[in-house]
Design an enzyme around this catalytic site. Structure first.
Site, PDB file in Angstrom:
ATOM      1  N   GLY A  54      20.986  -5.382 -15.470  1.00 41.84           N
ATOM      2  CA  GLY A  54      19.569  -5.605 -15.800  1.00 41.84           C
ATOM      3  C   GLY A  54      19.106  -7.028 -15.532  1.00 41.84           C
ATOM      4  O   GLY A  54      17.909  -7.309 -15.589  1.00 41.84           O
ATOM      5  N   GLU A  55      20.038  -7.943 -15.264  1.00 40.42           N
ATOM      6  CA  GLU A  55      19.612  -9.315 -14.963  1.00 40.42           C
ATOM      7  C   GLU A  55      18.961  -9.358 -13.580  1.00 40.42           C
ATOM      8  O   GLU A  55      19.211  -8.488 -12.746  1.00 40.42           O
ATOM      9  CB  GLU A  55      20.825 -10.258 -15.013  1.00 40.42           C
ATOM     10  CG  GLU A  55      21.357 -10.433 -16.429  1.00 40.42           C
ATOM     11  CD  GLU A  55      22.529 -11.405 -16.496  1.00 40.42           C
ATOM     12  OE1 GLU A  55      22.933 -11.932 -15.446  1.00 40.42           O
ATOM     13  OE2 GLU A  55      23.042 -11.612 -17.609  1.00 40.42           O
ATOM     14  N   ARG A 116      -2.912 -12.276 -27.345  1.00 43.69           N
ATOM     15  CA  ARG A 116      -3.662 -11.676 -28.461  1.00 43.69           C
ATOM     16  C   ARG A 116      -3.134 -12.138 -29.817  1.00 43.69           C
ATOM     17  O   ARG A 116      -3.851 -12.122 -30.791  1.00 43.69           O
ATOM     18  CB  ARG A 116      -3.615 -10.144 -28.373  1.00 43.69           C
ATOM     19  CG  ARG A 116      -4.455  -9.617 -27.238  1.00 43.69           C
ATOM     20  CD  ARG A 116      -4.820  -8.181 -27.445  1.00 43.69           C
ATOM     21  NE  ARG A 116      -3.914  -7.273 -26.796  1.00 43.69           N
ATOM     22  CZ  ARG A 116      -4.025  -5.950 -26.868  1.00 43.69           C
ATOM     23  NH1 ARG A 116      -4.982  -5.401 -27.567  1.00 43.69           N
ATOM     24  NH2 ARG A 116      -3.177  -5.174 -26.234  1.00 43.69           N
ATOM     25  N   ASP A 191     -16.472  -6.478 -30.772  1.00 40.11           N
ATOM     26  CA  ASP A 191     -15.983  -7.118 -32.005  1.00 40.11           C
ATOM     27  C   ASP A 191     -16.549  -8.524 -32.096  1.00 40.11           C
ATOM     28  O   ASP A 191     -17.070  -9.073 -31.114  1.00 40.11           O
ATOM     29  CB  ASP A 191     -14.441  -7.110 -32.085  1.00 40.11           C
ATOM     30  CG  ASP A 191     -13.774  -7.729 -30.867  1.00 40.11           C
ATOM     31  OD1 ASP A 191     -14.350  -8.679 -30.298  1.00 40.11           O
ATOM     32  OD2 ASP A 191     -12.700  -7.254 -30.490  1.00 40.11           O
ATOM     33  N   LYS A 220     -15.228  -4.942 -36.102  1.00 38.97           N
ATOM     34  CA  LYS A 220     -13.929  -4.314 -35.798  1.00 38.97           C
ATOM     35  C   LYS A 220     -12.822  -5.017 -36.565  1.00 38.97           C
ATOM     36  O   LYS A 220     -12.715  -6.236 -36.521  1.00 38.97           O
ATOM     37  CB  LYS A 220     -13.623  -4.389 -34.299  1.00 38.97           C
ATOM     38  CG  LYS A 220     -12.293  -3.720 -33.921  1.00 38.97           C
ATOM     39  CD  LYS A 220     -11.976  -3.842 -32.441  1.00 38.97           C
ATOM     40  CE  LYS A 220     -11.102  -5.037 -32.166  1.00 38.97           C
ATOM     41  NZ  LYS A 220     -10.783  -5.218 -30.749  1.00 38.97           N
ATOM     42  N   ARG A 222      -8.527  -4.569 -37.122  1.00 38.55           N
ATOM     43  CA  ARG A 222      -7.349  -3.815 -36.713  1.00 38.55           C
ATOM     44  C   ARG A 222      -6.229  -4.153 -37.676  1.00 38.55           C
ATOM     45  O   ARG A 222      -5.875  -5.315 -37.854  1.00 38.55           O
ATOM     46  CB  ARG A 222      -6.941  -4.212 -35.292  1.00 38.55           C
ATOM     47  CG  ARG A 222      -5.967  -3.233 -34.644  1.00 38.55           C
ATOM     48  CD  ARG A 222      -5.375  -3.828 -33.376  1.00 38.55           C
ATOM     49  NE  ARG A 222      -6.299  -3.940 -32.272  1.00 38.55           N
ATOM     50  CZ  ARG A 222      -6.452  -3.020 -31.316  1.00 38.55           C
ATOM     51  NH1 ARG A 222      -5.769  -1.907 -31.346  1.00 38.55           N
ATOM     52  NH2 ARG A 222      -7.289  -3.222 -30.325  1.00 38.55           N
TER      53      ARG A 222
HETATM   54  O1  LIG Z   1      -8.124  -1.040 -25.764  1.00 39.06           O
HETATM   55  P1  LIG Z   1      -7.575  -1.502 -27.055  1.00 39.06           P
HETATM   56  O2  LIG Z   1      -6.193  -0.964 -27.319  1.00 39.06           O
HETATM   57  O3  LIG Z   1      -8.489  -1.238 -28.201  1.00 39.06           O
HETATM   58  O4  LIG Z   1      -7.338  -3.071 -26.971  1.00 39.06           O
HETATM   59  C1  LIG Z   1      -8.342  -3.933 -26.495  1.00 39.06           C
HETATM   60  C2  LIG Z   1      -8.806  -4.868 -27.575  1.00 39.06           C
HETATM   61  O5  LIG Z   1      -7.697  -5.659 -28.058  1.00 39.06           O
HETATM   62  C3  LIG Z   1      -8.088  -7.033 -28.103  1.00 39.06           C
HETATM   63  O6  LIG Z   1      -8.629  -7.380 -29.322  1.00 39.06           O
HETATM   64  P2  LIG Z   1      -7.802  -7.250 -30.685  1.00 39.06           P
HETATM   65  O7  LIG Z   1      -7.889  -5.847 -31.197  1.00 39.06           O
HETATM   66  O8  LIG Z   1      -6.446  -7.796 -30.506  1.00 39.06           O
HETATM   67  O9  LIG Z   1      -8.666  -8.057 -31.740  1.00 39.06           O
HETATM   68  P3  LIG Z   1      -9.024  -9.537 -32.055  1.00 39.06           P
HETATM   69  O10 LIG Z   1     -10.287  -9.784 -31.254  1.00 39.06           O
HETATM   70  O11 LIG Z   1      -9.282  -9.513 -33.495  1.00 39.06           O
HETATM   71  O12 LIG Z   1      -7.913 -10.455 -31.675  1.00 39.06           O
HETATM   72  C4  LIG Z   1      -9.112  -7.156 -27.011  1.00 39.06           C
HETATM   73  O13 LIG Z   1      -9.969  -8.247 -27.189  1.00 39.06           O
HETATM   74  C5  LIG Z   1      -9.832  -5.832 -27.048  1.00 39.06           C
HETATM   75  O14 LIG Z   1     -10.951  -5.889 -27.908  1.00 39.06           O
END
Ligand SMILES: O=P(O)(O)OC[C@H]1O[C@H](OP(=O)(O)OP(=O)(O)O)[C@H](O)[C@@H]1O
Length: 334
Positions: A54-55, A116, A191, A220, A222
């Site tokens: 795998g290297e 991210r 978001d 948003k 997550r």
């Molecule tokens: O297609 P998806 O699987 O939904 O991923 C895409 C999303 O992920 C990232 O944000 P993230 O959810 O990490 O949020 P953040 O802006 O709070 O860092 C990015 O800015 C998108 O909005």
């Protein structure tokens, strides 16, 4: 998928002798060739080998001693390599260039992963954006060029070597301006973290259209992979809506924002994101009837089944990277 033509070139490279070397690691040949055409440089040969355990080994086959070197590598996963394989391979290659005497190495990573995770939101969270920056520096990178990093402030604070973040808003605005007729237009950020990005794009679009463009945001959150939040601010009723994000991975973020816009009476809904990460479930989700079009750039080569999807337009961005690389070269030579 529709390939959109590259816009008119804005610069002509002037290289001193000997000219810089350009390497494109495996999996990045298509983008590498686009870059080579823009830079008017040949792609230099290299040897890439995978071993049974795998290297991997990656060795330049052109003499790099004393030379300026550009090395391009996509860092997204594809059918044959993981994100980690590609990231480590690029880092090892940069280190190899440096120990063999390369004068300056500019890493060109059209999509930079791990950006991210830029802050600790849970106890003892990793800070991968900062670690990736340290790895590039440790390998000997003099300059890194990427596009539409997830969080610009975190990116700029993480790197101590020169780190350039490009954006494709001008190209996206040009693309949409040709397609929007006399409708009202709203740019939506799915978001709050993307609000500044949406505002920057909205300004460019407004300049192109020469009339006001609205702005809207969606809440948003997550947590443990579950996305929630229903608050929506802004007017999308009877409007041409462009939902702008840095990337589409699973498609969850875009889909929920598109649904919210459809429920609020949007006339047309278009998704626009620089990086088509498109992890598997995105295919099914983004085929929703209320999504009229998807615009992405070519920082990541589209995988099947997206290549046959006529709703997806791909905007080429290699010319932005070429210009930035040429400028970094000029600045380093001063
Ligand atoms: O297609 P998806 O699987 O939904 O991923 C895409 C999303 O992920 C990232 O944000 P993230 O959810 O990490 O949020 P953040 O802006 O709070 O860092 C990015 O800015 C998108 O909005």
């Amino acid at each position: 998928m529709r390939e959109v033509e590259t816009q008119a070139r804005r610069f002509v490279p002037h290289w001193r002798r000997p000219h810089p070397l350009l390497f494109a690691l495996e999996g990045s040949r298509v983008f590498g060739e686009r870059l080579a055409a823009e830079l008017e440089l040949p792609i230099s040969p290299l040897e890439e080998r995978s071993f049974e355990d795998g290297e991997k080994k990656c060795r330049p086959l052109a003499d790099v001693c004393g030379r300026d070197v550009f090395v391009v590598s996509g860092l997204e996963r594809d059918a044959s390599e993981s994100v980690h394989d590609r990231l480590l391979k690029l880092l090892f290659f940069i280190a190899t260039l440096k120990i063999n005497g390369a004068a300056r190495v500019t890493a060109i990573a059209p999509y930079l992963p791990y950006m991210r995770k830029d802050r600790q939101t849970k106890a003892q969270d990793p800070l991968t954006a900062a670690y990736v920056a340290r790895f590039f520096e440790t390998a000997g990178t003099d300059c890194l060029i990427t596009m539409e990093t997830h969080n610009l402030a975190a990116f700029q604070n993480a790197f101590r070597c020169r780190a350039i973040n490009l954006v494709a808003y001008e190209a996206f605005a040009g693309h949409f301006a040709e397609r929007i007729l006399n409708q009202g237009v709203t740019v939506v950020s799915p978001d709050l973290g993307g609000a500044k990005r949406a505002e920057m794009f909205r300004e460019r679009l407004e300049t192109r259209l020469r009339r006001p463009v609205g702005l809207a945001f969606m809440e948003k959150q997550r947590s443990q992979g579950i996305v929630s939040g229903d608050l929506f601010a802004g007017d999308v009723d009877d409007r041409f809506v462009i939902i702008l994000d840095d990337l589409i991975s699973s498609g969850t973020t875009m889909l929920r924002a598109a649904k919210a816009c459809a429920e609020r009476g949007a006339r047309e809904i278009h998704l626009c994101a620089t990086h088509a990460v498109f992890s598997k479930p995105a295919a099914a989700d983004l085929s929703a009837a209320f999504i009229d079009g998807i615009v992405v750039s070519d920082t990541i080569a589209l995988a099947e089944p997206y290549r046959s999807d006529r709703r997806i337009a791909v905007i080429p961005v290699a010319h932005f990277f070429a210009e930035a690389a040429a400028r970094a070269y000029e600045a380093g030579a001063e």
